[in-house]
Scaffold this motif. Structure first.
Motif: not given
Length: 336
Positions: A118-121, A136-144, A168-172, A175-185
């Protein structure tokens, strides 16, 4: 005359054999070369496969290898079911699901036991899972694999309060990494090399006085060990042989051995390994690829030797949702 006729016949016959394509050793080897497709995600589990393909590691056996990347579990499923790949890296629970649903591939090995974090601010660094309550935490690959593992950890550590963590599920992975870098999570569950990539990018942005400060908060494998002492190992991913090739035991053993050699080479030649990986993942910063190799121990264990740890892991997953492994433990035939 008979002897003269026989000598001329023998000379002509030998000349024909030497000049014909069948008599040419190089052409023969070329004609008998078999080609196979290796596949995997843009993660450390795939690095040895990339090395095997680029370095033509099985060419002495007249075997040609090609590597292709899959970007999400849906694409992987299509490639496996459509017999587009012969060998591929995949999450261990997905391999069991394929097998139990009638697509009787073979698990060759488990090589990844510690790749998620888990990478955090920096201002929201987590000390333990309790700190995620209300977050809230971004997580890739829902149900995988990533989301499955996180859910088990949340339930084990937070019980009913696990519902207070927003996923917050991401498709790949990207996307999860980008949400973190964009300060959305404030937090994201990431897999190497993406965790190294976001830390590298954050440092680069901060050098330019923009972006967020990021830090690795929690190691998932360490959390798993403390949360499930009776099932401490986390056999996350390995290599499977698809139904296109798993009948050929000699070939599968050759690929498995080459994977082990390539994995060892990567860990002993980090920079050179990163150079190989860069040809397949050209958008990844080279420094991040090097960091990912250094952080991730590729410990390749043959599937039969990993069976005990796998079954312990599968049973734990099945307690909350048996569909995660295809509703039952795989039979012995699953383990190559």
């Amino acid at each position: 005359m008979k002897y003269l006729f026989f000598s001329v016949y023998l000379f002509v016959s030998l000349s024909f054999l030497l000049l014909s394509p069948k008599g040419n050793t190089a052409d023969n080897a070329l004609n008998h070369t078999r080609s196979f497709t290796l596949a995997g995600p843009g993660a450390v589990v795939s690095y040895p496969l990339m090395v095997m393909a680029q370095k033509k590691m099985l060419s002495q056996h007249h075997i040609a290898l090609e590597f292709v990347q899959w970007k999400n579990p849906q694409q992987l499923r299509a490639m496996v079911m459509g017999s587009q790949v012969d060998f591929t890296a995949m999450p261990s629970n997905l391999a069991a699901t394929f097998y139990n649903h009638g697509h009787e591939l073979s698990l060759i090995n488990i090589s990844i036991w510690d790749i998620m974090s888990i990478v955090s601010q920096q201002g929201h660094r987590l000390v333990d899972m309790q700190d995620l309550i209300g977050q809230e935490i971004a997580v890739p690959f829902k149900n995988d694999m990533p989301s499955i593992v996180l859910k088990e950890l949340l339930d084990a550590n937070l019980a009913e309060k696990a519902k207070q963590v927003t996923i917050r599920n991401s498709h790949n992975l990207a996307d999860a990494a980008q949400l973190l870098l964009a300060n959305k999570v404030k937090h994201a569950l990431l897999i190497e090399p993406l965790s190294s990539v976001v830390l590298h990018q954050a440092n680069k942005n901060n050098a330019q006085k923009q972006g967020v400060n990021l830090i690795t908060s929690l190691n998932i494998s360490q959390l798993w060990q403390s949360s499930f002492p009776s099932s401490p190992k986390l056999p996350q991913a390995g290599i499977i042989a698809n139904i296109t090739v798993n009948h050929d035991r000699k070939l599968v053993n050759q690929v498995n051995q080459a994977y082990k050699v390539a994995a060892t080479w990567c860990q002993e030649n980090v920079v050179q390994c990163a150079d190989v990986v860069s040809t397949y993942l050209p958008k990844m910063p080279r420094a991040a690829l090097i960091s990912a190799i250094e952080k991730t121990a590729i410990t390749t264990v043959d599937a039969k030797l990993a069976k005990k740890d796998l079954e312990s892991f599968y049973r734990l997953l099945a307690k909350s949702d048996a569909k995660r492994i295809g509703n039952k433990l795989p039979e012995d035939g699953f383990y190559f």
